[in-house]
Scaffold this motif. Structure first.
Motif, short mmCIF file in Angstrom:
data_model
loop_
_atom_site.label_atom_id
_atom_site.label_comp_id
_atom_site.label_asym_id
_atom_site.label_seq_id
_atom_site.Cartn_x
_atom_site.Cartn_y
_atom_site.Cartn_z
N GLY A 186 9.28 30.59 24.99
CA GLY A 186 8.54 30.68 26.24
C GLY A 186 8.67 29.44 27.10
O GLY A 186 9.49 28.54 26.85
N HIS A 187 7.80 29.38 28.09
CA HIS A 187 7.85 28.30 29.07
C HIS A 187 7.45 26.95 28.46
O HIS A 187 7.98 25.90 28.87
N THR A 188 6.55 26.98 27.47
CA THR A 188 6.06 25.72 26.88
C THR A 188 7.19 24.91 26.27
O THR A 188 7.26 23.69 26.43
N GLY A 189 8.07 25.58 25.53
CA GLY A 189 9.19 24.87 24.90
C GLY A 189 10.05 24.15 25.91
O GLY A 189 10.43 22.98 25.72
N ASN A 190 10.37 24.81 27.02
CA ASN A 190 11.18 24.17 28.07
C ASN A 190 10.44 22.99 28.70
O ASN A 190 11.05 21.96 29.02
N GLN A 191 9.13 23.11 28.87
CA GLN A 191 8.35 22.00 29.42
C GLN A 191 8.38 20.79 28.49
O GLN A 191 8.51 19.65 28.94
N LEU A 192 8.23 21.05 27.19
CA LEU A 192 8.25 19.96 26.22
C LEU A 192 9.60 19.26 26.21
O LEU A 192 9.68 18.03 26.18
N MET A 193 10.69 20.05 26.25
CA MET A 193 12.02 19.45 26.23
C MET A 193 12.28 18.68 27.52
O MET A 193 12.93 17.63 27.51
N HIS A 194 11.77 19.18 28.64
CA HIS A 194 11.93 18.46 29.91
C HIS A 194 11.21 17.11 29.83
O HIS A 194 11.73 16.09 30.31
N ALA A 195 10.03 17.10 29.22
CA ALA A 195 9.29 15.84 29.05
C ALA A 195 10.07 14.88 28.17
O ALA A 195 10.12 13.67 28.44
N HIS A 196 10.68 15.39 27.10
CA HIS A 196 11.48 14.54 26.21
C HIS A 196 12.72 14.02 26.93
O HIS A 196 13.14 12.88 26.71
N ALA A 197 13.30 14.85 27.79
CA ALA A 197 14.46 14.40 28.58
C ALA A 197 14.06 13.25 29.49
O ALA A 197 14.78 12.26 29.62
N ALA A 198 12.89 13.38 30.12
CA ALA A 198 12.43 12.33 31.03
C ALA A 198 12.14 11.04 30.27
O ALA A 198 12.48 9.94 30.75
N MET A 199 11.52 11.15 29.08
CA MET A 199 11.25 9.96 28.26
C MET A 199 12.55 9.27 27.88
O MET A 199 12.65 8.04 27.91
N THR A 200 13.55 10.07 27.51
CA THR A 200 14.83 9.51 27.07
C THR A 200 15.57 8.84 28.23
O THR A 200 16.14 7.76 28.09
N ARG A 201 15.54 9.47 29.40
CA ARG A 201 16.21 8.89 30.57
C ARG A 201 15.53 7.61 31.04
O ARG A 201 16.16 6.74 31.64
N ALA A 202 14.25 7.48 30.75
CA ALA A 202 13.49 6.31 31.21
C ALA A 202 13.68 5.08 30.32
O ALA A 202 13.16 4.01 30.64
N LEU A 203 14.41 5.22 29.24
CA LEU A 203 14.61 4.09 28.33
C LEU A 203 15.29 2.93 29.05
O LEU A 203 16.23 3.13 29.82
N SER A 204 14.82 1.73 28.77
CA SER A 204 15.42 0.51 29.33
C SER A 204 15.48 -0.55 28.24
O SER A 204 14.44 -1.02 27.77
N PRO A 205 16.70 -0.91 27.80
CA PRO A 205 17.99 -0.43 28.31
C PRO A 205 18.23 1.04 27.96
O PRO A 205 17.61 1.55 27.03
N PRO A 206 19.11 1.71 28.69
CA PRO A 206 19.41 3.11 28.39
C PRO A 206 19.98 3.24 26.98
O PRO A 206 20.68 2.35 26.50
N HIS A 207 19.66 4.35 26.31
CA HIS A 207 20.17 4.54 24.95
C HIS A 207 21.67 4.83 25.01
O HIS A 207 22.16 5.45 25.97
N THR A 208 22.40 4.34 24.04
CA THR A 208 23.85 4.56 23.96
C THR A 208 24.23 5.40 22.76
O THR A 208 25.38 5.78 22.59
N HIS A 209 23.25 5.67 21.88
CA HIS A 209 23.52 6.43 20.67
C HIS A 209 22.18 6.86 20.07
O HIS A 209 21.12 6.46 20.55
N VAL A 210 22.24 7.71 19.09
CA VAL A 210 21.05 8.06 18.31
C VAL A 210 21.41 7.91 16.82
O VAL A 210 22.58 8.09 16.44
N PRO A 211 20.44 7.59 15.98
CA PRO A 211 19.04 7.34 16.32
C PRO A 211 18.85 6.06 17.14
O PRO A 211 19.54 5.08 16.92
N TRP A 212 17.89 6.10 18.05
CA TRP A 212 17.54 4.97 18.90
C TRP A 212 16.06 4.70 18.65
O TRP A 212 15.22 5.57 18.86
#
Length: 259
Positions: A186-212
């Protein structure tokens, strides 16, 4: 589950064996909570008949006025290195040091948001990883205290995605699989993943690999090297309060009465 709680389980099992061997009949325990949650609240401790033991455990916990070490892991559900870090470093360390550390899991990693009718995300290890990421995001959202045990159970399994349902049933029996599936589809899963995408993009310095891994919101190569070799030692080092006995190797003596 900490070391004292592990000892409590052993004692409980021994008592069960003794009663069975002596021919005594006894009702099945009414406690429906996994051992890792027995001391989460007074209500659970009473229901599981371990309130005295939980009071002893709480008496040895560090000063709660000192903030715990905040560990945030940015990872992918099917990345072999992420799986190894969770199962061999992060979960064992949290099991022993959960009184002085908090763990935040962000399943997204090197995924990307895309414009697609089929799926709004693409993942480094394909569609199964996207599903695994979203399942774990929904589990974190729905199961609260049990989430880390469930995710460790999944990441320890041969098939991460297929293990999700039995792992939820094992560690969060009150949470129906249908609620997890509804979140994923449903919609909730996409919202959660979008939030995780935003958290990951906001990393400073940006992540270059995982695990980070970040500690108290910050990343450093020095801490990353230490975390990959001995996360336990690093968390003990970073904690600003009085070190718990498990960090120092000191023995703990509890006042116990005997009849």
């Amino acid at each position: 589950m900490n070391m004292k709680l592990s000892g409590l389980i052993v004692v409980f099992l021994l008592l069960c064996v003794e009663r069975r061997s002596s021919g005594m009949s006894h009702p099945k325990p009414s406690c429906s909570y996994p051992p890792s949650q027995w001391c989460r609240s007074l209500e659970i401790a009473i229901a599981c008949k371990v309130q005295k033991q939980c009071m002893e455990v709480n008496a040895t916990r560090p000063n709660q006025s000192v903030p715990p070490v905040s560990v945030t892991l940015y990872y992918e559900s099917l990345c072999p290195e992420s799986r190894s870090f969770i199962t061999q470093q992060l979960f064992p360390t949290w099991t022993m040091l959960q009184d002085i550390m908090t763990v935040t899991l962000v399943p997204y990693g090197n995924a990307k948001e895309i414009q697609s009718a089929n799926s709004p995300f693409s993942c480094q290890h394909g569609e199964p990883e996207c599903r695994g990421n979203m399942i774990e995001a929904c589990i974190i959202h729905l199961t609260s205290h049990s989430a880390f045990q469930i995710i460790n159970c999944m990441e320890s399994s041969a098939d991460v995605v297929s293990a999700a349902r039995p792992c939820v049933q094992l560690y969060a029996p009150s949470v129906s699989w249908s609620s997890v599936n509804s979140c994923v589809t449903g919609h909730t899963g996409n919202q959660l993943m979008h939030a995780h995408a935003a958290m990951t993009r906001a990393l400073s310095p940006p992540h270059t690999h995982v695990p980070w891994v970040t500690f108290n919101g910050e990343f450093s190569e020095e801490n990353e090297v230490k975390a990959m070799s001995s996360l336990f030692s690093l968390v003990c080092q970073l904690y600003k309060g009085v070190k718990p006995p498990v960090c120092t190797g000191a023995t703990v003596r509890l006042n116990r009465g005997f009849c």
